[in-house]
Write an enzyme that holds these catalytic residues in place. Structure first.
Site, PDB file in Angstrom:
ATOM      1  CB  SER A 161      43.369  42.655 -36.410  1.00  0.00           C
ATOM      2  OG  SER A 161      42.859  41.366 -36.686  1.00  0.00           O
ATOM      3  CG  ASP A 162      45.014  42.560 -42.966  1.00  0.00           C
ATOM      4  OD1 ASP A 162      44.223  41.642 -43.285  1.00  0.00           O
ATOM      5  OD2 ASP A 162      45.662  43.190 -43.802  1.00  0.00           O
ATOM      6  CB  CYS A 163      42.924  37.950 -41.981  1.00  0.00           C
ATOM      7  SG  CYS A 163      41.290  38.659 -42.211  1.00  0.00           S
ATOM      8  CB  SER A 206      46.913  41.605 -37.704  1.00  0.00           C
ATOM      9  OG  SER A 206      47.483  42.542 -38.499  1.00  0.00           O
TER      10      SER A 206
END
Ligand SMILES: *[C@@H]1O[C@H](CO)[C@@H](O)[C@H](O)[C@H]1NC(C)=O
Ligand SMILES: *[C@@H]1O[C@H](CO)[C@@H](O)[C@H](O)[C@H]1NC(C)=O
Ligand SMILES: CC(=O)N[C@H]1CO[C@H](CO)[C@@H](O)[C@@H]1O
Length: 779
Positions: A299-301, A303
């Site tokens: 995941s993006d941080c 997210s």
């Protein structure tokens, strides 16, 4: 990854780290797993390098308790001392060189690393980055999982992160992605081994950071199947299918209402299943007989926390865990999964088997990197060390990449290159004239050294300097007067203007495309006072509306230098004084300021006249440009000719599904799996490039295709069908060969996302040369 969300992220991480601290400091434990000197560890199957990777992964997972497993699902994975596992930070960045990021520790023997130009300036080879990364790993200064490259399509010139991407064209972005990933991963190592793991981010249709209050965390991108299929997704597809990337990152935004990190259709059905991300859902890496290397989805941080907080998509934190893991996510950048996975299991939303499946993908990649093969210094690449970082060769590569990327936009009366004998004094004017940090953009490391524009020019002439503005924002005109008087003393004037991270950055989109503050006034006043040639050098990631300079006779030359990296000043000076013949071409359309009248949130690529929407990028945009995609002059005079190209292409009726598109036009559906037909029709196009100038030229040749009915049925005006680079000596003629697959390069997506090809006469174009190419149905 978010600077803005760093704060909340770090606070939560800190709590977690404190909780895990007892695990971290283990006296006598090696800083790597599977220390070969320790007999206990050698008995573990996962440390046995002779076993297949999947067997080692299963052995490792089987030794872990559920609690131990759960805290492995996050970027700062805790160590497990009883198994000899050190903690592991998954989060490394290397957008254009090893970068400051949670897992990278600069200092000691590694004070810096080579800082290449920002990707928007160059799609050059990145294999030097992986060598530096591996060298730092050998000395426990960095992990081996890098969350680069950024291959989102640069859809809107205002986007703060466009500088991280290779531009607006899906074919160029796809090729760049493939070369970047192959360079970093070096799968030539043999077997399933990886030198460094790359990650293609951020999937998908993410390119709003913060535009007039709409942040990426809240943004719901409304995207058509058509645009997803032939604009937003192709770079990710190439990462997976062509480059065999070992990781894909989902983004913050939603696409058509669904958070990308919770989208089964995207992560599992598309990436894992249809594109066959290594370790597809059907043939997982657990299959013992048939060994398959595996890749992970991260995941993006923050997210997960973000979509929980900002959308109504999931009711409880446990639902978020289930949505994400069941959609196909394997690793959470951020603590969310470490905190909420146990209760999601207790509540019956997921099972331990779901956790095991995520771990399989993660440990498979770690094993492929050699993280369980003992001391990294006794492995392949083990000899890399401080002597391998910031080498003369790598720094030369950074300089070459910058030189090759620089784009010459204007050169009235051939004012450039400057004559070395006549130009004895140069005035370096403007807020970027002594640029250092600004040259390396974002996701930056600590460079080996900087060569500022001022330093670069000093190698050729006496340099007089005036900033003209107190900073890049240039709110005041108070320094313009002294800049004017400095300029009037010199034989030539070079103005270094443009943007920096205060105008375009992560978390910050622009609202204007003009030069900031009083920069325009500075340029006008200084060039008016110049007694010799005056040229502009623009630093920026995104396009700048410099119409005022384009049409001002006093501004005789314009160069665009992107954010050129640590050697930027030397590269610019070599171009200005003719030691390098510029060959760069714009990777994005330069729009006029009036473009800011349309909303940034409209994701449609195709124009819609009924609502005055002009469309986006050179493939669809119907408005005026300041400079076009692909534009760029050289110091040579080049001409192009088609030497060899098919006279027509006959598509077997049996292989095509005929349909009428938009009235009585004939279109074909291409059967995506009919690769045989496509490959039999793949043709060679040979182009002759004649250098009629008196300098050697090294420049990209861009081959475009235009369909017979541009704009109809969503067909682009034109599109890049291929490109090649060629060096041509003065007076010489050279060949460039480009392969065209009509299914890929002459088609576009129909409304349902399936690619179609229009029957009729397509046109191939290179420079001023044209070649008609009829596409026929044959019975
Ligand atoms: C070997 O590794 C185990 C597990 O980490 C550890 O408990 C033990 O102390 C180590 N033995 C030596 C001699 O270092
Ligand atoms: C259909 O074909 C006719 C004759 O070729 C042409 O004049 C007309 O413009 C076409 N209509 C559409 C919608 O393409
Ligand atoms: C199914 C699949 O795409 N497998 C690929 C995984 O990666 C290796 C090497 O990295 C390729 O050789 C496989 O074809």
């Amino acid at each position: 990854m978010a600077k803005a969300s760093f704060c909340s992220h770090w606070i939560l991480l800190l709590l977690l780290e404190v909780a895990l601290l007892t695990h971290q400091v283990v006296a006598g434990q090696a800083p790597y797993a599977c220390d070969q000197r320790n007999a206990t560890l050698l008995q573990f199957g996962f440390c046995n390098t002779r076993l297949p990777t999947s067997t080692r992964v299963e052995d490792l997972i089987s030794r872990m308790t559920l609690q131990e497993k759960i805290i492995q699902l996050v970027n700062n994975a805790a160590g497990i001392p009883r198994l000899g596992l050190p903690r592991y930070e998954w989060w490394q960045e290397a957008l254009h060189g090893v970068a400051v990021s949670p897992g990278v520790k600069f200092g000691g023997k590694f004070p810096g690393a080579t800082s290449f130009p920002m990707p928007i300036l160059t799609a050059a080879s990145f294999d030097a980055v992986s060598t530096e990364a591996r060298a730092m790993h050998n000395y426990q200064r960095a992990g081996l999982t890098y969350w680069s490259p950024n291959v989102n399509i640069y859809r809107d010139p205002r986007w703060g992160r466009g500088q991280e991407t290779p531009g607006e064209d899906p074919l160029l972005s796809s090729k760049y992605a493939t070369f970047y990933v192959r360079g970093l991963q070096d799968t030539n190592l043999g077997g399933d081994k990886l030198k460094v793991s790359a990650c293609c981010k951020h999937m998908t249709a993410y390119d709003v950071d913060n535009w007039k209050g709409t942040t990426r965390f809240k943004f719901n991108a409304i995207v058509t199947q058509q645009d997803l299929s032939d604009t937003y997704n192709p770079p990710f597809q190439s990462c997976v299918e062509d480059a065999k990337v070992s990781s894909v990152m989902c983004s913050y935004n939603r696409v058509n209402g669904v958070p990308t990190c919770a989208d089964y259709n995207l992560l599992s059905a598309t990436v894992r299943s249809s594109w066959n991300l290594n370790g597809s859902i059907l043939l997982t890496c657990e299959v013992l007989l048939l060994y398959l290397p595996c890749s992970y989805i991260v995941s993006d941080c923050d997210s997960l926390q973000t979509f929980f907080d900002n959308t109504n998509y999931a009711k409880t934190a446990e639902d978020v865990v289930a949505d994400a893991l069941l959609a196909g996510l394997n690793l959470d950048c951020g603590p969310f999964l470490a905190i909420h996975t146990q209760s999601a299991i207790t509540n019956g939303k997921i099972t331990e088997a779901n956790v095991n499946q995520a771990l399989r993908y993660l440990y498979n990649v770690q094993m492929r990197l050699g993280l369980y093969d003992g001391n990294p210094r006794s492995q392949p690449y083990g000899n890399l060390g401080p002597q391998s970082v910031c080498t003369g060769e790598n720094q030369q590569l950074a300089l070459d990449a910058a030189k090759e990327g620089i784009v010459l936009l204007k050169n009235n009366g051939n004012v450039l290159p400057f004559s070395k004998s006549n130009i004895r004094t140069v005035a370096a004017i403007g807020p970027h004239a002594k640029a250092t940090r600004a040259m390396i953009g974002n996701y930056q490391g600590i460079p080996c050294k900087y060569t500022t524009p001022h330093d670069g020019l000093s190698a050729y002439a006496r340099v007089v300097y005036s900033a003209g503005c107190s900073d890049v924002a240039c709110y005041s005109d108070s320094l313009i007067g002294s800049a004017v008087s400095t300029a009037s003393q010199a034989d030539a004037v070079v103005l270094f203007v443009g943007l920096d991270l205060n105008q375009e950055a992560e978390g910050k989109d622009r609202t204007s495309l003009l030069l900031p503050g009083k920069q325009q006034e500075l340029v006008t006043e200084v060039t008016k006072a110049a007694k010799g040639p005056a040229v502009l050098v623009i630093f920026s990631g995104g396009s700048v509306d410099v119409s005022f300079a384009k049409y001002n006779n006093k501004v005789q030359g314009i160069l665009w230098a992107g954010y050129p990296g640590e050697a930027g000043g030397a590269a610019i000076a070599q171009v200005l004084f003719g030691d390098h013949n510029p060959g760069g071409r714009l990777p994005v359309t330069w729009y006029p300021e009036s473009f800011t009248g349309i909303t940034m949130l409209d994701m449609n690529m195709r124009p819609d006249a009924s609502r005055g929407y002009p469309g986006r990028t050179y493939r669809f945009y119907t408005g005026q440009s300041v400079y076009n995609f692909g534009y760029g002059k050289t110091y040579s005079k080049l001409s192009h000719k088609f030497k060899e190209a098919p006279l027509s292409l006959g598509f077997p009726e049996a292989a095509a599904v005929k349909r009428s598109c938009d009235g009585n036009l004939t279109c074909f559906h291409l059967n995506a799996h009919d690769e045989i037909t496509c490959s039999t029709l793949t043709s060679k196009v040979r182009i002759l490039v004649h250098n009629k100038g008196d300098r050697p030229s090294n420049r990209a040749v861009l081959l475009y295709s235009s369909p017979p009915n541009a704009g109809r049925d969503g067909a682009p005006i034109r599109q890049l069908a291929g490109f090649g680079k060629v060096s041509v000596a003065p007076g010489a003629v050279e060949n460039v060969e480009i392969e065209i697959d009509p299914c890929k390069h002459l088609s576009h997506a129909g409304a349902n996302g399936v690619r179609i090809l229009h029957g009729g006469i397509h046109t191939l174009a290179v420079g001023n040369a044209r070649h008609p190419l009829p596409i026929l149905l044959q019975s």
